[in-house]
Design a protein around this motif. Structure first.
Motif, PDB file in Angstrom:
ATOM      1  N   PHE A  10       0.832  -1.210   0.000  1.00 19.28           N
ATOM      2  CA  PHE A  10       0.000   0.000   0.000  1.00 19.28           C
ATOM      3  C   PHE A  10       0.864   1.257   0.000  1.00 19.28           C
ATOM      4  N   ALA A  11       1.884   1.298   0.849  1.00 15.95           N
ATOM      5  CA  ALA A  11       2.714   2.495   0.998  1.00 15.95           C
ATOM      6  C   ALA A  11       3.557   2.767  -0.238  1.00 15.95           C
ATOM      7  N   MET A  12       3.904   1.738  -0.987  1.00 20.09           N
ATOM      8  CA  MET A  12       4.768   1.933  -2.149  1.00 20.09           C
ATOM      9  C   MET A  12       3.989   2.180  -3.434  1.00 20.09           C
ATOM     10  N   ARG A  13       2.685   2.220  -3.357  1.00 21.49           N
ATOM     11  CA  ARG A  13       1.893   2.572  -4.533  1.00 21.49           C
ATOM     12  C   ARG A  13       2.220   3.994  -4.947  1.00 21.49           C
ATOM     13  N   GLY A  14       2.174   4.267  -6.214  1.00 19.01           N
ATOM     14  CA  GLY A  14       2.549   5.591  -6.736  1.00 19.01           C
ATOM     15  C   GLY A  14       1.749   6.724  -6.131  1.00 19.01           C
ATOM     16  N   ASN A  15       0.443   6.555  -5.968  1.00 11.88           N
ATOM     17  CA  ASN A  15      -0.391   7.643  -5.463  1.00 11.88           C
ATOM     18  C   ASN A  15      -0.038   8.019  -4.035  1.00 11.88           C
TER      19      ASN A  15
END
Length: 135
Positions: A10-15
């Motif tokens: 979740f934290a490494m998602r682009g958004n």
């Protein structure tokens, strides 16, 4: 999938990363704007109005008694924060306006113009009649 792995995904998602960068830059930009308003705009505005220091403007609701400080309604600080907000909102508006203009130019360059429309049914019929008359 473990909770740690799920959080990492979740934290490494682009958004999320983009949002975090935006918040950090926004906080720094907010400090710059606060300094601009508090140290440059408000003193000049106070001088124009007649030497008024907006940050010290307040209404005393209850006077100080002994060790108890006075209860103040600090409307001058509210005016200063309102100027901060207006400047930040205007700056964000200008950035979004520039981004939208760039996107419009990019979209206009990327979309090829539509092909010219073919002859209408009426024109086709007239062409056939002309060709038959020539024979």
């Amino acid at each position: 999938m473990s909770m740690v792995q799920e959080f990492k995904q979740f934290a490494m998602r682009g958004n999320v990363v983009d949002l975090a960068v935006g918040v950090i830059i926004g906080a720094a930009f907010g400090k710059i704007v606060s300094s601009l308003v508090g140290d440059i705009v408000m003193p000049v505005l106070g001088l124009i109005i007649g030497g008024i220091d907006f940050s010290e403007m307040a209404i005393t609701l209850k006077a100080a008694e002994g060790d108890t400080p006075a209860v103040l309604l600090g409307y001058g600080k509210f005016i200063q924060v309102t100027f901060d907000f207006v400047i930040v909102a205007f700056a964000v508006f200008m950035v979004i306006k520039a981004i939208n203009a760039a996107k419009r130019k990019e979209e206009a360059a990327a979309v090829p113009p539509p092909p010219p429309p073919g002859p209408s049914n009426e024109e086709k019929l007239l062409t056939e009649i002309r060709d038959l008359l020539r024979k």
